[in-house]
Design a protein around this motif. Structure first.
Motif, short mmCIF file in Angstrom:
data_model
loop_
_atom_site.label_atom_id
_atom_site.label_comp_id
_atom_site.label_asym_id
_atom_site.label_seq_id
_atom_site.Cartn_x
_atom_site.Cartn_y
_atom_site.Cartn_z
N GLN A 195 5.48 60.48 34.11
CA GLN A 195 5.45 60.03 35.51
C GLN A 195 4.14 60.43 36.19
N ALA A 196 3.66 61.62 35.90
CA ALA A 196 2.40 62.08 36.50
C ALA A 196 1.23 61.23 36.03
N LYS A 197 1.18 60.92 34.73
CA LYS A 197 0.11 60.05 34.21
C LYS A 197 0.18 58.67 34.83
N LEU A 198 1.38 58.15 34.97
CA LEU A 198 1.54 56.83 35.57
C LEU A 198 1.03 56.83 37.00
N ALA A 199 1.36 57.86 37.75
CA ALA A 199 0.92 57.96 39.15
C ALA A 199 -0.58 58.17 39.27
N GLU A 200 -1.14 59.01 38.41
CA GLU A 200 -2.56 59.36 38.50
C GLU A 200 -3.49 58.34 37.86
N ARG A 201 -3.09 57.81 36.70
CA ARG A 201 -3.98 56.94 35.93
C ARG A 201 -3.55 55.48 35.93
N GLY A 202 -2.31 55.21 36.39
CA GLY A 202 -1.81 53.84 36.38
C GLY A 202 -1.36 53.38 35.01
N LYS A 203 -1.22 54.34 34.06
CA LYS A 203 -0.83 53.99 32.71
C LYS A 203 -0.20 55.22 32.05
N ALA A 204 0.93 54.98 31.39
CA ALA A 204 1.58 56.05 30.65
C ALA A 204 2.27 55.46 29.43
N LYS A 205 2.31 56.24 28.34
CA LYS A 205 2.86 55.76 27.07
C LYS A 205 4.05 56.62 26.65
N LEU A 206 4.97 55.97 25.93
CA LEU A 206 6.13 56.66 25.40
C LEU A 206 6.42 56.14 24.00
N SER A 207 6.49 57.05 23.03
CA SER A 207 6.84 56.66 21.66
C SER A 207 8.36 56.70 21.52
N LEU A 208 8.91 55.63 20.94
CA LEU A 208 10.35 55.52 20.76
C LEU A 208 10.68 55.07 19.35
N GLN A 209 11.81 55.54 18.86
CA GLN A 209 12.33 55.07 17.59
C GLN A 209 13.65 54.35 17.89
N VAL A 210 13.74 53.10 17.45
CA VAL A 210 14.92 52.27 17.68
C VAL A 210 15.56 51.97 16.33
N GLU A 211 16.87 52.18 16.25
CA GLU A 211 17.61 51.85 15.04
C GLU A 211 18.37 50.56 15.24
N VAL A 212 18.37 49.72 14.22
CA VAL A 212 19.16 48.49 14.22
C VAL A 212 20.29 48.69 13.23
N LEU A 213 21.51 48.49 13.71
CA LEU A 213 22.70 48.74 12.89
C LEU A 213 23.45 47.46 12.56
N SER A 214 24.02 47.46 11.38
CA SER A 214 24.90 46.39 10.92
C SER A 214 26.08 47.06 10.25
N ASP A 215 27.27 46.72 10.68
CA ASP A 215 28.48 47.35 10.12
C ASP A 215 28.41 48.87 10.15
N GLY A 216 27.85 49.42 11.23
CA GLY A 216 27.80 50.86 11.42
C GLY A 216 26.72 51.59 10.65
N ALA A 217 25.93 50.89 9.86
CA ALA A 217 24.87 51.53 9.07
C ALA A 217 23.50 51.05 9.54
N VAL A 218 22.51 51.93 9.46
CA VAL A 218 21.15 51.57 9.85
C VAL A 218 20.61 50.55 8.84
N ALA A 219 20.17 49.41 9.35
CA ALA A 219 19.63 48.34 8.51
C ALA A 219 18.14 48.13 8.73
N ALA A 220 17.63 48.61 9.87
CA ALA A 220 16.21 48.45 10.19
C ALA A 220 15.84 49.53 11.21
N ARG A 221 14.56 49.80 11.30
CA ARG A 221 14.08 50.82 12.25
C ARG A 221 12.72 50.38 12.79
N LEU A 222 12.57 50.52 14.11
CA LEU A 222 11.30 50.24 14.77
C LEU A 222 10.76 51.55 15.32
N ASP A 223 9.51 51.84 15.03
CA ASP A 223 8.77 52.93 15.66
C ASP A 223 7.73 52.27 16.53
#
Length: 147
Positions: free
Chosen positions: A111-139
């Protein structure tokens, strides 16, 4: 922003999400879960199309930032800067993408970077599930930009 509001926002502002029939199952500042049926996302082999899988994962990460920044005026522009996608197995039916806000993320610093510089980054890992099991992953790296 609740589940219904986020789903309406996605379908209105990102029309591909409506075509994919994306459903918001849960939307909190800590956790997002999106769901998509197979029929509008099927490939020539009768499994989920890779582009749809990647899109649902991207939408989930994007949505986490959207919900966390809800109420900010003006609302920053949210984009994905880069990602890697790993497909582990075919998805023969409906599928879901889920993302948790990282426990080690520095939200006040973001939030501070966004306020001061107008830009901020966040790394996220997203899991894609099928039938309760991880089938794909996005970083991915998602970026908020003020105009």
């Amino acid at each position: 922003m609740n589940n219904t509001e986020l789903q309406t926002y996605l379908h209105t502002h990102i029309p591909l999400s409506a075509a994919m029939q994306v459903e918001v199952r849960e939307a909190t500042p800590e956790y997002i879960e999106l769901h998509a049926p197979l029929a509008p996302n099927v490939n020539h082999r009768g499994t989920a199309f890779g582009g749809s899988i990647a899109t649902l994962a991207t939408l989930a990460g994007w949505s986490l930032l959207r919900v966390r920044l809800d109420g900010m005026e003006p609302l920053p522009h949210l984009v994905i800067q880069r990602n890697t996608m790993e497909f582990m197995r075919p998805i023969p039916g409906a599928f879901s993408a889920r993302v948790h806000f990282p426990a080690d993320a520095d939200w006040p610093g973001f939030q501070a970077k966004l306020a001061e510089r107008g830009k901020a980054k966040l790394s996220l890992q997203v899991e894609v599930l099928s039938d309760g099991a991880v089938a794909a992953r996005l970083d991915g790296v998602f970026v908020a930009l003020t105009v």
